[in-house]
Structures are given as structure tokens and as C-alpha cells.
Design an enzyme around this catalytic site. Structure first.
Site, short mmCIF file in Angstrom:
data_model
loop_
_atom_site.label_atom_id
_atom_site.label_comp_id
_atom_site.label_asym_id
_atom_site.label_seq_id
_atom_site.Cartn_x
_atom_site.Cartn_y
_atom_site.Cartn_z
N ASP A 11 -18.42 0.51 -1.89
CA ASP A 11 -18.11 -0.04 -3.02
C ASP A 11 -17.63 -1.51 -3.03
O ASP A 11 -17.72 -2.14 -1.94
CB ASP A 11 -17.00 0.89 -3.80
CG ASP A 11 -15.83 0.43 -3.33
OD1 ASP A 11 -15.38 0.02 -2.21
OD2 ASP A 11 -14.61 1.15 -3.84
N CYS A 68 -15.14 2.17 1.37
CA CYS A 68 -14.50 1.63 0.00
C CYS A 68 -13.27 1.01 0.30
O CYS A 68 -13.39 0.40 1.51
CB CYS A 68 -14.07 2.81 -0.94
SG CYS A 68 -12.80 3.84 -0.35
N GLY A 69 -12.22 0.83 -0.37
CA GLY A 69 -11.32 -0.34 0.01
C GLY A 69 -10.43 0.34 1.41
O GLY A 69 -10.03 -0.28 2.44
N THR A 70 -10.06 1.50 0.84
CA THR A 70 -9.22 2.40 2.18
C THR A 70 -9.79 3.28 2.90
O THR A 70 -9.61 3.98 3.68
CB THR A 70 -7.93 3.12 1.21
OG1 THR A 70 -8.57 4.12 0.36
CG2 THR A 70 -7.06 2.32 0.64
N GLY A 73 -10.78 7.20 -1.10
CA GLY A 73 -11.45 7.53 -2.45
C GLY A 73 -13.04 8.13 -2.11
O GLY A 73 -13.31 9.07 -2.25
N HIS A 101 -15.76 17.06 17.63
CA HIS A 101 -14.95 18.43 16.97
C HIS A 101 -15.49 18.77 15.62
O HIS A 101 -15.58 20.00 15.22
CB HIS A 101 -13.61 18.07 16.98
CG HIS A 101 -13.03 17.91 18.34
ND1 HIS A 101 -11.75 18.15 18.65
CD2 HIS A 101 -13.65 18.10 19.73
CE1 HIS A 101 -11.51 17.95 20.12
NE2 HIS A 101 -12.41 17.93 20.75
N HIS A 136 -15.80 24.71 18.58
CA HIS A 136 -15.88 23.67 17.38
C HIS A 136 -17.01 24.33 16.34
O HIS A 136 -16.61 24.10 15.06
CB HIS A 136 -16.02 22.34 17.66
CG HIS A 136 -14.93 21.63 18.78
ND1 HIS A 136 -13.53 21.72 18.45
CD2 HIS A 136 -15.03 21.50 19.86
CE1 HIS A 136 -12.70 21.52 19.23
NE2 HIS A 136 -13.61 21.03 20.35
C1 RB5 Z 1 -11.20 -0.32 -5.35
O1 RB5 Z 1 -9.96 -1.10 -5.88
C2 RB5 Z 1 -10.40 0.77 -4.42
O2 RB5 Z 1 -9.71 1.50 -5.24
C3 RB5 Z 1 -11.53 1.56 -3.81
O3 RB5 Z 1 -12.25 0.67 -3.10
C4 RB5 Z 1 -10.91 2.52 -2.76
O4 RB5 Z 1 -9.81 1.88 -1.71
C5 RB5 Z 1 -10.51 3.64 -3.25
O5 RB5 Z 1 -10.15 4.90 -2.40
#
Ligand code: RB5
Length: 144
Positions: A11, A68-70, A73, A101, A136
């Protein structure tokens, strides 16, 4: 023999890692199925995960990367699909253990949490490591 095709979808929060990871997958000798997104315009991470999963379903790929950002998600979204074992990794060891594993078939990362060098290292480890099976395999089997 044709090269394995590895899928990647990101994303807008993961866009920063797309090219470094694509470069590393090529350096490993694989082909890349690059499913976007192609810029930092906002897109929804469940939609990007679904695009990658569709490539699993039509048997174009059997392994992939989601960012994605983190990484949170997009890994949640991917893991809602049967047969997908998406692992959110953040260092060399988690990338290694996700394969050894968990027999993970999707490597997830956070573009706002992981730098490009670490991302490349994790991609290398993830796509080179083998599943250890043994005890495993029983556990992974229980995942359905
Ligand atoms: C987008 O701003 C962010 O919410 C998405 O990239 C992600 O980090 C969600 O878990």
C-alpha cells in the site's frame, strides 16, 4: 527451467520498500510479479492483500511479499485467507523462523518501521530458508 515467480503488493505506506525488495528478489534469481501500488497515493491495505491472494488462487505464485505502513493491517488481511501463512517480520531472526518453523508463504513488513537494507536482508533470508518440518509440520497442519 523457468524461474519461480514471486509476488509483491504494497500500500502507500509500504511503497518505500517496494523497489528495494523487488531488487533483492531479482538478485536472488527469481522473477517478480509486481502488483503495485505504484505511488504514494492512498490505497486500502485489504485490497492490496486481496490482489496478491488472487495470484495465489490462480496459481501464478506460491510465495509473496506484502508491505503496508506497519505490516500489521496487511498481514491480518492476508491471514484471513485459507492456506495463507503471512508472517510480519522485523529482523533477520523473525524472517528465518517464519520459514523454518511456520512455513510462512507471505513475508510481511512495515514500510514505516523497517529500512531498505533490513528489508532486503529479510527478503533474502525468507526466500532462501527451508521449512524444517518435523514437529513444526504437526503445528502448521493444525492451522488449516
Ligand atoms: C495506512 O496509513 C496504514 O494504516 C497502513 O499502511 C498500515 O500501516 C495498516 O496497518
Amino acid at each position: 527451467m523457468s524461474k519461480e515467480l514471486i509476488g509483491i503488493a504494497v500500500d502507500h505506506g509500504g511503497f518505500v520498500l517496494r523497489q528495494p525488495i523487488v531488487d533483492e528478489i531479482h538478485a536472488l534469481g527469481f522473477e517478480v510479479l509486481d502488483l503495485g501500488t505504484n505511488d504514494t497515493d492512498s490505497v486500502d491495505y485489504p485490497d492490496m492483500a486481496a490482489i496478491l491472494i488472487a495470484a495465489f488462487r490462480n496459481r501464478r505464485i506460491r510465495r509473496g511479499v506484502l508491505v503496508c505502513g506497519t505490516g500489521i493491517g496487511i498481514s491480518i488481511a492476508a491471514n484471513r485467507h485459507p492456506g495463507i501463512r503471512a508472517a510480519l517480520c522485523y529482523d533477520d531472526e523473525t524472517a528465518m523462523l517464519a520459514r523454518q518453523h511456520n512455513d510462512a508463504n507471505v513475508l510481511c513488513m512495515g514500510g514505516r518501521k523497517t529500512g531498505p537494507d533490513q528489508a532486503r536482508r529479510m527478503a533474502r533470508i525468507f526466500f532462501e530458508m527451508k521449512f524444517e518440518a518435523g514437529r513444526h509440520a504437526r503445528r502448521v497442519g493444525k492451522l488449516g
